[in-house]
Design an enzyme around this catalytic site. Sequence first.
Site, PDB file in Angstrom:
ATOM      1  N   PHE A  32      48.684  36.502  43.222  1.00  0.00           N
ATOM      2  CA  PHE A  32      48.159  37.776  43.172  1.00  0.00           C
ATOM      3  C   PHE A  32      47.633  38.503  44.331  1.00  0.00           C
ATOM      4  CE2 PHE A  32      46.338  41.777  41.319  1.00  0.00           C
ATOM      5  CZ  PHE A  32      47.151  42.334  40.656  1.00  0.00           C
ATOM      6  N   ALA A  60      46.399  34.429  37.336  1.00  0.00           N
ATOM      7  CA  ALA A  60      45.524  33.306  36.761  1.00  0.00           C
ATOM      8  C   ALA A  60      45.860  32.908  35.303  1.00  0.00           C
ATOM      9  CB  ALA A  60      44.135  33.882  36.919  1.00  0.00           C
ATOM     10  N   LEU A  61      46.291  33.738  34.292  1.00  0.00           N
ATOM     11  CA  LEU A  61      46.615  33.516  33.138  1.00  0.00           C
ATOM     12  C   LEU A  61      47.741  32.554  32.968  1.00  0.00           C
ATOM     13  CD1 LEU A  61      45.913  36.882  31.369  1.00  0.00           C
ATOM     14  CD2 LEU A  61      44.552  34.737  30.867  1.00  0.00           C
ATOM     15  N   GLU A  62      48.730  32.419  33.997  1.00  0.00           N
ATOM     16  CA  GLU A  62      49.878  31.778  33.972  1.00  0.00           C
ATOM     17  C   GLU A  62      49.694  30.204  34.393  1.00  0.00           C
ATOM     18  OE1 GLU A  62      50.740  35.585  33.140  1.00  0.00           O
ATOM     19  OE2 GLU A  62      50.048  35.046  35.101  1.00  0.00           O
ATOM     20  N   ILE A 122      39.420  39.449  40.884  1.00  0.00           N
ATOM     21  CA  ILE A 122      38.432  40.210  41.367  1.00  0.00           C
ATOM     22  C   ILE A 122      38.349  41.300  40.440  1.00  0.00           C
ATOM     23  CG2 ILE A 122      37.864  42.070  43.123  1.00  0.00           C
ATOM     24  CD1 ILE A 122      39.534  40.258  44.973  1.00  0.00           C
ATOM     25  N   THR A 142      38.148  47.848  34.628  1.00  0.00           N
ATOM     26  CA  THR A 142      38.568  47.706  33.179  1.00  0.00           C
ATOM     27  C   THR A 142      37.931  46.223  32.579  1.00  0.00           C
ATOM     28  OG1 THR A 142      40.458  46.739  33.303  1.00  0.00           O
ATOM     29  CG2 THR A 142      40.355  49.050  33.325  1.00  0.00           C
ATOM     30  N   HIS A 153      39.771  44.003  31.638  1.00  0.00           N
ATOM     31  CA  HIS A 153      40.711  43.003  31.828  1.00  0.00           C
ATOM     32  C   HIS A 153      39.976  41.700  32.708  1.00  0.00           C
ATOM     33  CE1 HIS A 153      44.875  41.612  32.657  1.00  0.00           C
ATOM     34  NE2 HIS A 153      44.633  41.674  33.846  1.00  0.00           N
TER      35      HIS A 153
END
Length: 139
Positions: free
Chosen positions: A11, A42-44, A68, A72, A74
Amino acid sequence: MAHILIVEARFYAHLNDLLLKGARAAIEAAGHSHETVTVPGALEVPGAIAMASESDRYDAYVALGVVIRGETYHFEIVAGESARAIMALTLDGTPIGNGILTTEDEQQALVRARPDDKDKGGDAARAAIAMLDLKSRFG
């Protein structure tokens, strides 16, 4: 000689380049080989490690990425859930060094990513190798 898979979330490519440089240098300095795969975020990362661990091609894993804080909620979800999933894999006996940075801003990430500064990519690789050594000791 161990074969280590680096799983990186691209990302923030410019920051990940620094993390990768540190991780690769640490793995090579320890006399091991490595491959790198890229995932969207990062979620993957934990999912990719879980899939790769079923192949028995790798001895240990290095998780790299940067999260970072934004405006929100998230950030909390991504940071917490990626760390939780990586921890679940380690509790199942998968040697992983977690180098996913979670920072307030890009400057904090830059300091932590640079190999000539905090070298968190190198730290994650060294942690993966230490956990692999520990697994061998108990195995």
